[in-house]
Design an enzyme around this catalytic site. Structure first.
Site, PDB file in Angstrom:
ATOM      1  N   HIS A 307       0.941  -1.554   0.267  1.00  0.00           N
ATOM      2  CA  HIS A 307      -0.019  -0.278  -0.234  1.00  0.00           C
ATOM      3  C   HIS A 307       0.953   0.768   0.498  1.00  0.00           C
ATOM      4  O   HIS A 307       1.894   1.384   0.402  1.00  0.00           O
ATOM      5  CB  HIS A 307      -1.283  -0.172   1.327  1.00  0.00           C
ATOM      6  CG  HIS A 307      -1.907   1.259   1.546  1.00  0.00           C
ATOM      7  ND1 HIS A 307      -1.788   2.328   1.077  1.00  0.00           N
ATOM      8  CD2 HIS A 307      -3.245   0.779   0.702  1.00  0.00           C
ATOM      9  CE1 HIS A 307      -3.249   3.166   1.248  1.00  0.00           C
ATOM     10  NE2 HIS A 307      -3.999   2.025   1.022  1.00  0.00           N
ATOM     11  N   ASP A 364      -7.387  -3.860  -1.078  1.00  0.00           N
ATOM     12  CA  ASP A 364      -7.937  -4.432  -2.198  1.00  0.00           C
ATOM     13  C   ASP A 364      -8.107  -5.531  -2.179  1.00  0.00           C
ATOM     14  O   ASP A 364      -8.796  -6.179  -3.127  1.00  0.00           O
ATOM     15  CB  ASP A 364      -7.532  -2.949  -3.352  1.00  0.00           C
ATOM     16  CG  ASP A 364      -7.418  -1.712  -3.062  1.00  0.00           C
ATOM     17  OD1 ASP A 364      -8.850  -1.731  -3.214  1.00  0.00           O
ATOM     18  OD2 ASP A 364      -6.169  -1.018  -3.126  1.00  0.00           O
TER      19      ASP A 364
END
Length: 428
Positions: A307, A364
């Site tokens: 991330h 995600d």
């Protein structure tokens, strides 16, 4: 005495105040840099080191894996509150009382109907249009049916604009999905809660009874909460900068939808599923793709890992992984793509290469496989992300307008040609 930061440029020294946030975050206040230095600016591509505002909405510590909204830990909010409760908290600053929540829910339900002429706009899209493009256009089109400018000094007008958007946005999303499917448009059912209503509008067939799966509704509710706000990300900062021109709420949020559409932002969960499907088509050899991801000469990227902000395990991923496990157990799914996802996660978490680089599965990775298990087609994943992010966009727009922030106007460092003479056609 407050701390100061000193900047020395071309032999001259300048001083700037140091600002400390609630969680001991430190920032150098450079808003007078250009005026006090005679034109010097900072260069920060992507604004990764630039605080564009002060905000009381969300605290995020990527190094420690912390996410809090208005002081409440995300772990506690997903466990104890509903999506609509957290939306109220994020937008208005405090958790609602029973009376406030009842009014909030009722007012949103009241605004869930769309002007029937919106159907004419949807009919103008081709059946294969991407739903994010439709949702962005339809959200902007709401301004045509609500042309009055919101008086930012009127809490009543702001509240009405907010409840209108909260009520209508899921309907726009559902109708975009139905347009893609060639299915009839479903209207909201006020006997259902907000998240259950989203599912029935997306999936109910008028000729059949639609039965809601409470575990599926719970998983979607948690997933939407996890997406509600994430401080100054690409789409949120877009909403704020568009709103800083005093553009209305609907137009500002429409810009956020467009920003979210990008593959590196909200489109990441779609990219995860596309990757998993490609692995399946190639025989399902997870170890092969792990090796490809570790090969610096191979362009393949392992989507859904790591991330930009979190340098630890994404706290949202920990929560949604549990929800995913509960959902899969309830559905008894045997989807080979989901099996590949779980295998990929297991292998990557045990691999030293990923551990050393802190490349953990992010939200995600899990959101995509949950949306797939719930029956959403891949191109609807980012739309669902937008529904979840809606309260955050609204809260950030409201905060920015109430704070009276100036219109956004980034600077640049010009590196093109110096002054030169015009060259006529016959000499070029």
């Amino acid at each position: 005495m407050s701390e100061i930061a000193k900047l020395i440029v071309q032999g001259k020294e300048y001083e700037f105040p140091v600002v400390v946030g609630t969680e001991d975050e430190v920032a150098i206040d450079v808003k007078k840099l250009r005026s006090s230095t005679g034109g010097i600016i900072t260069i920060d591509p992507g604004f990764k080191n630039t605080g564009s505002c002060e905000s009381k909405i969300t605290f995020l510590d990527g190094e420690k894996g912390i996410l809090r909204h208005r002081g409440y830990a995300i772990e506690e909010l997903t466990k104890k509150a509903s999506f609509l409760e957290v939306a109220y908290l994020i937008i208005f600053g405090e958790l609602p009382t029973r009376e406030q929540y009842a009014k909030w829910e009722k007012d949103i339900q009241h605004h869930a109907l769309l002007n029937e002429e919106m159907k004419d706009i949807i009919d103008g899209f081709p059946t294969g249009a991407h739903p994010m493009g439709m949702v962005a256009s339809l959200t902007n089109a709401l301004t045509a049916f609500n042309p009055a400018t919101v008086d930012i000094t009127s809490s009543e007008e702001i509240y009405t604009a907010i409840t209108k958007l909260m009520g209508k946005f899921p309907v726009l999303a559902a109708w975009s999905h139905c347009k893609n499917q060639g299915a009839p448009f479903n209207y909201a059912d006020n006997s259902l809660d907000y998240v259950a209503n989203i599912m029935q509008m997306m999936f109910r067939i008028p000729t059949e009874e639609y039965k809601l799966n409470p575990i599926a509704v719970k998983a979607l509710d948690e997933l939407l909460i996890l997406h509600e706000d994430h401080e100054q990300n690409c789409s949120t900062s877009t909403v704020r900068i568009v709103g800083s021109s005093e553009a209305g709420l609907f137009a500002s949020v429409s810009s956020g939808v467009s920003a979210l559409w990008g593959r590196l932002h909200g489109g990441a969960n779609q990219a995860v599923l596309e990757m998993l499907e490609n692995i399946q088509k190639d025989g399902g050899d997870v170890e092969k793709y792990i090796a490809k991801a570790k090969d610096k000469n191979d362009p393949f990227r392992l989507m859904g890992f790591g991330h930009r902000v979190y340098k630890n395990f994404d706290p949202r991923a920990r929560i949604i992984k549990k929800a995913a496990d509960e959902l899969f157990a309830d559905l008894g799914t045997s989807d080979p793509v989901l099996a590949i996802a779980k295998h990929l996660e297991e292998v990557a978490l045990k691999d030293e290469y990923f551990a050393e680089r802190k490349l953990y599965p992010n939200v995600d990775f899990y959101s995509g496989i949950i949306y797939r298990a719930l029956g959403f087609p891949v191109h609807m994943f980012t739309v669902m992300f937008a529904i979840g992010r809606l309260p955050g966009w609204i809260a950030q727009w409201r905060e920015m307008r109430l704070n009276g922030e100036p219109i956004g106007r980034p600077r640049q460092l010009y590196t093109g040609y110096a002054l030169r003479d015009f060259v006529p056609f016959d000499k070029r």
